[in-house]
Design a protein around this motif. Structure first.
Motif, PDB file in Angstrom:
ATOM      1  N   ALA A   1       0.835  -1.204   0.000  1.00 27.95           N
ATOM      2  CA  ALA A   1       0.000   0.000   0.000  1.00 27.95           C
ATOM      3  C   ALA A   1       0.871   1.257   0.000  1.00 27.95           C
ATOM      4  CB  ALA A   1      -0.919  -0.003   1.213  1.00 27.95           C
ATOM      5  N   THR A   2       1.952   1.221   0.775  1.00 29.72           N
ATOM      6  CA  THR A   2       2.856   2.368   0.843  1.00 29.72           C
ATOM      7  C   THR A   2       3.598   2.556  -0.473  1.00 29.72           C
ATOM      8  OG1 THR A   2       3.166   2.019   3.233  1.00 29.72           O
ATOM      9  CG2 THR A   2       4.824   3.358   2.098  1.00 29.72           C
ATOM     10  N   LEU A   3       4.105   1.466  -1.030  1.00 31.03           N
ATOM     11  CA  LEU A   3       4.824   1.546  -2.304  1.00 31.03           C
ATOM     12  C   LEU A   3       3.901   2.052  -3.402  1.00 31.03           C
ATOM     13  CD1 LEU A   3       7.320   1.083  -4.016  1.00 31.03           C
ATOM     14  CD2 LEU A   3       6.721  -1.332  -4.181  1.00 31.03           C
ATOM     15  N   GLY A   4       2.702   1.495  -3.470  1.00 28.65           N
ATOM     16  CA  GLY A   4       1.755   1.930  -4.486  1.00 28.65           C
ATOM     17  C   GLY A   4       1.383   3.398  -4.343  1.00 28.65           C
ATOM     18  N   SER A   5       1.172   3.838  -3.107  1.00 34.05           N
ATOM     19  CA  SER A   5       0.779   5.233  -2.866  1.00 34.05           C
ATOM     20  C   SER A   5       1.901   6.202  -3.232  1.00 34.05           C
ATOM     21  CB  SER A   5       0.377   5.423  -1.399  1.00 34.05           C
ATOM     22  OG  SER A   5      -0.762   4.644  -1.087  1.00 34.05           O
ATOM     23  N   LEU A   6       3.132   5.827  -2.924  1.00 34.12           N
ATOM     24  CA  LEU A   6       4.274   6.664  -3.313  1.00 34.12           C
ATOM     25  C   LEU A   6       4.422   6.708  -4.837  1.00 34.12           C
ATOM     26  CD1 LEU A   6       6.847   5.511  -0.613  1.00 34.12           C
ATOM     27  CD2 LEU A   6       6.141   7.883  -0.972  1.00 34.12           C
ATOM     28  N   LEU A   7       4.325   5.546  -5.477  1.00 31.89           N
ATOM     29  CA  LEU A   7       4.496   5.496  -6.931  1.00 31.89           C
ATOM     30  C   LEU A   7       3.422   6.292  -7.670  1.00 31.89           C
ATOM     31  CD1 LEU A   7       5.611   1.842  -7.833  1.00 31.89           C
ATOM     32  CD2 LEU A   7       6.898   3.964  -8.171  1.00 31.89           C
ATOM     33  N   LYS A   8       2.200   6.272  -7.147  1.00 31.30           N
ATOM     34  CA  LYS A   8       1.126   7.003  -7.819  1.00 31.30           C
ATOM     35  C   LYS A   8       1.327   8.518  -7.756  1.00 31.30           C
ATOM     36  CE  LYS A   8      -1.514   4.606 -10.277  1.00 31.30           C
ATOM     37  NZ  LYS A   8      -1.582   4.948 -11.715  1.00 31.30           N
ATOM     38  N   GLU A   9       2.102   8.974  -6.762  1.00 33.27           N
ATOM     39  CA  GLU A   9       2.456  10.391  -6.690  1.00 33.27           C
ATOM     40  C   GLU A   9       3.653  10.696  -7.588  1.00 33.27           C
ATOM     41  OE1 GLU A   9       0.538  12.724  -4.736  1.00 33.27           O
ATOM     42  OE2 GLU A   9      -0.633  10.882  -4.995  1.00 33.27           O
ATOM     43  N   LEU A  10       4.586   9.756  -7.691  1.00 34.79           N
ATOM     44  CA  LEU A  10       5.823   9.983  -8.438  1.00 34.79           C
ATOM     45  C   LEU A  10       5.686   9.676  -9.923  1.00 34.79           C
ATOM     46  CD1 LEU A  10       8.269   8.369  -5.842  1.00 34.79           C
ATOM     47  CD2 LEU A  10       8.025  10.819  -6.326  1.00 34.79           C
ATOM     48  N   ALA A  11       4.916   8.655 -10.254  1.00 37.60           N
ATOM     49  CA  ALA A  11       4.746   8.238 -11.652  1.00 37.60           C
ATOM     50  C   ALA A  11       3.282   7.888 -11.881  1.00 37.60           C
ATOM     51  CB  ALA A  11       5.648   7.048 -11.963  1.00 37.60           C
ATOM     52  N   PRO A  12       2.403   8.885 -11.861  1.00 40.80           N
ATOM     53  CA  PRO A  12       0.953   8.614 -11.929  1.00 40.80           C
ATOM     54  C   PRO A  12       0.517   7.900 -13.196  1.00 40.80           C
ATOM     55  CG  PRO A  12       1.426  10.971 -12.199  1.00 40.80           C
ATOM     56  CD  PRO A  12       2.695  10.331 -11.765  1.00 40.80           C
ATOM     57  N   GLU A  13       1.343   7.963 -14.250  1.00 42.46           N
ATOM     58  CA  GLU A  13       0.960   7.332 -15.513  1.00 42.46           C
ATOM     59  C   GLU A  13       1.231   5.834 -15.521  1.00 42.46           C
ATOM     60  OE1 GLU A  13       5.312   8.368 -15.861  1.00 42.46           O
ATOM     61  OE2 GLU A  13       3.515   9.232 -14.931  1.00 42.46           O
ATOM     62  N   TRP A  14       1.976   5.329 -14.548  1.00 39.43           N
ATOM     63  CA  TRP A  14       2.289   3.893 -14.536  1.00 39.43           C
ATOM     64  C   TRP A  14       1.053   3.072 -14.151  1.00 39.43           C
ATOM     65  CZ3 TRP A  14       7.736   3.143 -11.815  1.00 39.43           C
ATOM     66  CH2 TRP A  14       8.713   3.788 -12.587  1.00 39.43           C
ATOM     67  N   ASP A  15       0.893   1.944 -14.829  1.00 35.32           N
ATOM     68  CA  ASP A  15      -0.192   1.002 -14.497  1.00 35.32           C
ATOM     69  C   ASP A  15       0.291   0.085 -13.368  1.00 35.32           C
ATOM     70  OD1 ASP A  15      -2.077   1.867 -16.381  1.00 35.32           O
ATOM     71  OD2 ASP A  15      -1.095   0.718 -17.966  1.00 35.32           O
ATOM     72  N   ILE A  16      -0.541  -0.090 -12.376  1.00 31.81           N
ATOM     73  CA  ILE A  16      -0.197  -0.918 -11.210  1.00 31.81           C
ATOM     74  C   ILE A  16      -1.303  -1.933 -10.970  1.00 31.81           C
ATOM     75  CG2 ILE A  16       0.298  -0.934  -8.722  1.00 31.81           C
ATOM     76  CD1 ILE A  16       1.291   1.934  -8.977  1.00 31.81           C
TER      77      ILE A  16
END
Length: 499
Positions: A20-35
């Motif tokens: 959850a933490t990794l996903g939340s950080l990534l969505k702020e840093l690279a919002p265009e990435w599909d997760i």
């Protein structure tokens, strides 16, 4: 059975606080990435992150005596305490960022202010606690900590623990009001709700059965839909294995060199839970004692005020146990299945070296309920058996690896294992775990996304203002950040007393 093939940028295995933490950080840093997220249980935060499966302590080394060791010359080494505290501050800042941006709401549902205390008995331990305070008192991260060996003052702080206590034994405690109780289960669910709103695809009741490299260096996962039995194949450029105790078997399936010569030893936990509201109301603190001689660090006894489902609770423990399962919902074959040709010598060496731990676990498993109550009565002399029930907590898998200290060394703590090319990373180990989740994920970024770190740094500093800065060396910044996060998270403004 049909087979489904899908490609994505990032796959997170396990719907716990780390993913959850990794996903939340990534969505702020690279919002265009599909997760995508795969979780074999029916919902998020149900294993190690669940509120009943961990102590709920915001681990900042305010009360945990195992983070401050006494050296041979009698002085107290606080370096590990400082390190853990700094790491917790990173998590606190990121949580504050999420709340301030309305990405998660109602912080009182996952974090509450609660005094953190250390409690000791006996002249030698009282002297140690006093030296510990002296060593910490000059550090800005621990300002506001008080010491007392006065029974009257202690009765004000911990009335439940002082009632009926024999007066002849020297006792002492430290107390600091900046501690927190963290409901990691609620926090995990909040972050995944946020990620769903950001179009992260959640796949519950999906079990990852295998992983293999593809010709372009990506990872192909074989995933079974538990409900339908359908086998799906999902490919990603980056995979994070955050499955708690289940991470080690999946890491081994990757076959990366870094996965060799690593083993795991599962330890289960039990807590006593008070069911008498009148008793619960008499205690308001997380009070950590000192582990008995020969006992491992994870066995430190503590009496905790907890806030679960908006209800105040009181827990005591942990009592260690043994199960061959790597997860509460795992298999009795987990431990045997984790022994491979490349780690069998490592595991056997650990078995020889850790006879004291084996003996301790056997003793703990053999404890009767009344023996557990006797240990509780060292904290609450007047405790009645009828007021307490047993709850089974989560499974923890302690890492075993070959180190400079020798083959088969048992590791206490949290460890990231990643491939040399950064395409896969796994989180192993236990406490302080969830409390340091943001620090751990920043470590994952540094190892797995070094090519992005320069571009990401401004956003990271926006989310985590102390990123790359020592708060110990910048007390004014610490005061500013601690005050602002306390306000955003709804924590008491009386937390710190600055000199």
């Amino acid at each position: 059975m049909s087979s489904i093939q899908n490609k994505t940028d990032v796959i997170l295995i396990g719907a716990g606080v780390m993913s959850a933490t990794l996903g939340s950080l990534l969505k702020e840093l690279a919002p265009e990435w599909d997760i995508k997220v795969f979780e074999k249980l029916a919902s998020a935060g149900e294993e190690s992150s669940n509120e009943w499966n961990n102590a709920g302590t915001g681990h900042a080394a305010l009360c945990e005596l195992n983070y401050t060791s006494e050296k041979s010359d009698g002085s107290v080494d606080i370096s590990k305490a400082v390190k853990v505290n700094e790491q917790f501050q990173l998590s606190r800042q990121f949580w504050s960022y999420l709340v301030s941006r309305n990405l998660i709401r109602n912080p009182q549902d996952f974090i509450m202010p609660i005094p953190h205390m250390s409690f000791v008995e006996g002249e030698k331990n009282v002297a140690f606690l006093k030296k510990r305070l002296e060593a910490l008192s000059g550090n800005p991260l621990f300002q506001g900590m008080e010491f007392s060996d006065d029974p009257k003052k202690l009765k004000e702080w911990i009335p439940l623990m002082m009632g009926g206590r024999p007066s002849e034994e020297p006792i002492a405690a430290t107390k600091i009001d900046s501690g927190t109780d963290v409901n990691f289960g609620a926090l995990t669910r909040m972050m995944f709700d946020h990620l769903k709103r950001k179009n992260v695809k959640m796949h519950y009741n999906h079990s990852v059965e295998d992983m293999k490299r593809t010709s372009d260096g990506s990872w192909e996962l074989k995933v079974r839909n538990i409900d339908s039995g359908t086998v799906e194949h999902h490919t990603a450029k980056f995979v994070f294995i955050g499955g708690g105790g289940g991470s080690l078997p999946l890491l081994q399936k990757t076959g990366i060199p870094e996965s060799k010569h690593i083993g795991g030893f599962p330890v289960s936990g039990l807590f006593l839970v008070c069911k008498n509201p009148e008793v619960v109301a008499q205690h308001h603190a997380k009070v950590y004692g000192k582990a008995k001689v020969g006992a491992p660090p994870m066995s430190v006894p503590h009496l905790d005020t907890r806030y679960i489902d908006n209800k105040k609770s009181l827990l005591f423990g942990p009592f260690a146990g043994f199960s061959p399962k790597f997860l509460k919902t795992g298999s009795n074959l987990d431990l045997i299945g984790s022994v491979k040709p490349n780690n069998v010598v490592t595991m056997l060496a650990a078995g020889v070296k850790e006879m004291a731990l084996t003996k301790y676990l056997i003793q703990q498993v053999m404890l009767s309920n009344e023996k557990r109550m006797d240990e509780l009565r060292e904290f609450i002399p007047t405790a009645k058996s009828e007021d307490w029930d047993i709850v089974v907590a989560g499974q923890r898998v302690q890492v075993i690896k070959d180190t400079e200290a020798g083959k088969g060394t048992l590791q206490f703590g949290t460890e990231v294992v990643s491939a040399a090319d950064g395409s896969v990373a796994a989180l192993l180990g236990a406490s302080p775990g969830a409390s340091t989740a943001v620090h751990v994920m920043l470590e994952v970024f540094a190892k797995c996304f070094p090519q992005h770190m320069t571009a990401w740094e401004p956003k990271i500093k926006e989310m985590i203002p102390s990123y790359g800065v020592s708060l110990v060396d910048n007390p004014a910044l610490f005061e500013e950040i601690h005050t602002s996060t306390a306000q955003t998270l709804g924590l008491s403004q009386k937390e710190l007393v600055y000199s």
